[in-house]
Design a protein around this motif. Structure first.
Motif, PDB file in Angstrom:
ATOM      1  N   VAL A 134      17.729   5.887  36.069  1.00  0.00           N
ATOM      2  CA  VAL A 134      18.744   4.883  36.411  1.00  0.00           C
ATOM      3  C   VAL A 134      18.117   3.516  36.667  1.00  0.00           C
ATOM      4  O   VAL A 134      18.598   2.495  36.156  1.00  0.00           O
ATOM      5  CB  VAL A 134      19.544   5.330  37.648  1.00  0.00           C
ATOM      6  CG1 VAL A 134      20.466   4.218  38.131  1.00  0.00           C
ATOM      7  CG2 VAL A 134      20.353   6.589  37.339  1.00  0.00           C
ATOM      8  N   ILE A 185      31.079   7.913  33.689  1.00  0.00           N
ATOM      9  CA  ILE A 185      30.124   6.851  34.019  1.00  0.00           C
ATOM     10  C   ILE A 185      29.482   6.309  32.750  1.00  0.00           C
ATOM     11  O   ILE A 185      29.307   5.097  32.575  1.00  0.00           O
ATOM     12  CB  ILE A 185      29.050   7.367  34.994  1.00  0.00           C
ATOM     13  CG1 ILE A 185      29.669   7.768  36.333  1.00  0.00           C
ATOM     14  CG2 ILE A 185      27.967   6.306  35.220  1.00  0.00           C
ATOM     15  CD1 ILE A 185      28.707   8.457  37.279  1.00  0.00           C
ATOM     16  N   LEU A 192      23.035   5.188  33.553  1.00  0.00           N
ATOM     17  CA  LEU A 192      23.668   5.262  34.874  1.00  0.00           C
ATOM     18  C   LEU A 192      24.382   6.592  35.098  1.00  0.00           C
ATOM     19  O   LEU A 192      24.659   6.960  36.242  1.00  0.00           O
ATOM     20  CB  LEU A 192      24.649   4.101  35.055  1.00  0.00           C
ATOM     21  CG  LEU A 192      24.006   2.748  35.398  1.00  0.00           C
ATOM     22  CD1 LEU A 192      25.047   1.646  35.402  1.00  0.00           C
ATOM     23  CD2 LEU A 192      23.307   2.814  36.750  1.00  0.00           C
ATOM     24  N   ASP A 233      30.745   6.231  29.748  1.00  0.00           N
ATOM     25  CA  ASP A 233      31.724   5.412  29.014  1.00  0.00           C
ATOM     26  C   ASP A 233      31.850   4.012  29.607  1.00  0.00           C
ATOM     27  O   ASP A 233      31.998   3.031  28.880  1.00  0.00           O
ATOM     28  CB  ASP A 233      33.108   6.084  29.027  1.00  0.00           C
ATOM     29  CG  ASP A 233      33.202   7.243  28.049  1.00  0.00           C
ATOM     30  OD1 ASP A 233      32.512   7.216  27.018  1.00  0.00           O
ATOM     31  OD2 ASP A 233      33.968   8.185  28.329  1.00  0.00           O
ATOM     32  N   SER A 234      31.788   3.927  30.939  1.00  0.00           N
ATOM     33  CA  SER A 234      32.038   2.644  31.593  1.00  0.00           C
ATOM     34  C   SER A 234      30.779   1.837  31.879  1.00  0.00           C
ATOM     35  O   SER A 234      30.830   0.597  31.895  1.00  0.00           O
ATOM     36  CB  SER A 234      32.789   2.870  32.911  1.00  0.00           C
ATOM     37  OG  SER A 234      32.020   3.686  33.787  1.00  0.00           O
ATOM     38  N   ALA A 235      29.646   2.514  32.101  1.00  0.00           N
ATOM     39  CA  ALA A 235      28.446   1.781  32.540  1.00  0.00           C
ATOM     40  C   ALA A 235      27.201   2.085  31.718  1.00  0.00           C
ATOM     41  O   ALA A 235      26.144   1.520  31.988  1.00  0.00           O
ATOM     42  CB  ALA A 235      28.173   2.083  34.021  1.00  0.00           C
ATOM     43  N   GLY A 236      27.276   3.004  30.761  1.00  0.00           N
ATOM     44  CA  GLY A 236      26.118   3.308  29.936  1.00  0.00           C
ATOM     45  C   GLY A 236      25.507   4.658  30.267  1.00  0.00           C
ATOM     46  O   GLY A 236      25.669   5.169  31.381  1.00  0.00           O
TER      47      GLY A 236
END
Length: 447
Positions: free
Chosen positions: A344, A405, A413, A407-410
């Motif tokens: 991360v 996560i 993450l 889908d929204s942040a890569g």
């Protein structure tokens, strides 16, 4: 029967049961390349593709206690034969799904396969632990899980070869009709051969059923599913162990099912050839000559995530003879959490190698959590095993969180989800280390 003959019977029974660990490990690990394949075949989001994992692992939540009640009536050998029959039926549905190109049928077939595997898990885990002297239970279950890991090692590689040829899911990439047809044909071939494997196992176990029945300890008559559930939830340690299994399986599956998509991303290996320079790994991935790591090449690399678990379980079998199980569990969960946080916070090419290495530290978690809980639970072994196998449903939910996560942040993450699971597992290990084995307490009270 003489002691020598009894010992030989127990060993034969243990070998028969261990073959089942390999089979369900192989079938379960095919979910990893399948998630990547259906994402391209059916044009899905990460979370939608993770429904494949959810359909598989949700069966544990619905079937485990009925399976435990069934085993208490039929005993392990007959229940295992029934489980293999259920899995064969699931393969037939998968064959229909591949030929009709219907995602809902894929989900149904995976649920049916997992239902049979659930019965195997409930029957075989305590059976492997009990086929011998009590002090060797950690060793025997970890050894059986090593063969399970061998199945999970080769499964993703074969799945990647069959499912992911020409499949790409990067932003803006569109799967060609030829690649889609090839992926569906690969799914068809995979589950046809699994059908054959399960038919052979069914015949083998049918011939071995009397040997297993003689060697297995007698099952407790635990009554109805409701009675078994009440028995399980009456034990604080059964509940804690169930939560630990939920977290562990959720973390392991979330990492495995996201791994190919993670490695294929441009920020990790998608634009790098570094992995091909690594001995064994590069050879197994087999560069196609195009710069960067394709989805199929990344899918083959996932085998090394599960291969780490196989190596770790072999090493763990030795370490558990010298190190307290709870202490080793605490160490491995701390390391796994730290590795997730590295992915991360640091990212890049090195994060791909770190992510693959997490499997090495997942290795001993399931068998050690399972046996630590059986030792400390005041509920019956059947009820406790039923609850622990129900908790495998964590594999249906944590991957959905990780997919959301991603889908929204890569994809990097997304490792926050398993990191949180490992931290909580470390707390469980610490608590287990402070709690005595219930059998030891009973022995002291008797004397």
């Amino acid at each position: 029967m003489t002691d020598r003959a009894q010992s030989g019977t127990v060993r034969t029974a243990f070998l028969a049961v261990t073959t089942l660990f390999f089979a369900w490990g192989f079938i379960t690990s095919l979910i990893d390349p399948l998630v990547a394949a259906v994402k391209g075949i059916f044009t899905l989001t990460n979370m939608q593709a993770q429904l494949s994992a959810s359909a598989f692992f949700i069966a544990y939540g619905l079937i485990s206690f009925p399976a435990a009640a069934l085993i208490s009536r039929l005993h392990a050998a007959k229940a295992i034969l029934l489980a293999l029959t259920m899995m064969i039926a699931g393969c037939l549905v998968m064959l229909v799904a591949a030929n009709l190109a219907t995602y809902m049928l894929v989900l149904l077939g995976l649920f049916m396969l997992a239902s049979g595997i659930t019965v195997l898990q409930v029957a075989a885990n305590p059976l492997a632990a009990n086929l011998g002297k009590p002090e060797g239970s950690h060793f025997r279950l970890t050894l059986s899980q090593t063969f399970n890991s061998f199945g999970t090692f080769i499964g993703p590689f074969i799945g990647a070869v069959l499912f992911l040829e020409g499949v790409e899911v990067a932003d803006g990439a569109a799967i060609t009709p030829e690649a889609r047809d090839a992926a569906l044909a690969g799914i068809d071939r995979a589950y046809f051969w699994i059908f054959g494997l399960l038919a052979l196992l069914l015949a083998f176990f049918y011939l071995s059923r009397k040997t297993v029945s003689r060697a297995a300890p007698p099952a407790a008559q635990t009554g109805s599913v409701g009675t078994m559930v009440r028995d399980a939830v009456s034990s604080r340690w059964a509940l804690l162990g169930g939560l630990a299994i939920f977290l562990y399986v959720g973390a392991e599956v979330a990492i495995g099912t996201q791994m190919a998509l993670f490695l294929n991303s441009g920020s990790i290996w998608g634009q790098s050839d570094a992995a091909f320079a690594v001995p064994f790994l590069g050879t197994a991935m087999g560069s196609d000559g195009v710069p960067g790591v394709s989805l199929q090449e990344a899918g083959k690399a996932v085998s090394f995530y599960w291969g780490g678990a196989m190596v770790g379980r072999a090493i763990g079998s030795v370490l558990l003879a010298k190190v307290r199980a709870a202490r080793l569990l605490a160490l491995f969960t701390m390391i796994a959490a730290a590795m997730c946080l590295y992915v991360v916070l640091v990212g890049g090419v090195s994060a791909g190698f770190v992510a693959l290495s997490i499997g090495l530290f997942n290795s001993i978690m399931f068998p050690v959590i399972f046996t630590l809980t059986l030792e400390r639970s005041t509920a019956s072994a059947e009820a406790t095993s039923g609850l622990l196998c129900t908790a495998i449903i964590g594999g249906a939910f944590v991957p959905l969180v990780a997919g959301g996560i991603a889908d929204s942040a890569g994809p990097a993450l997304a490792f926050l989800a398993p990191a949180a699971c490992y931290v909580l597992l470390c707390v469980f290990a610490y608590a287990a280390g402070r709690k005595s084995d219930i059998r030891e307490v009973e022995a002291v009270s008797v004397h």
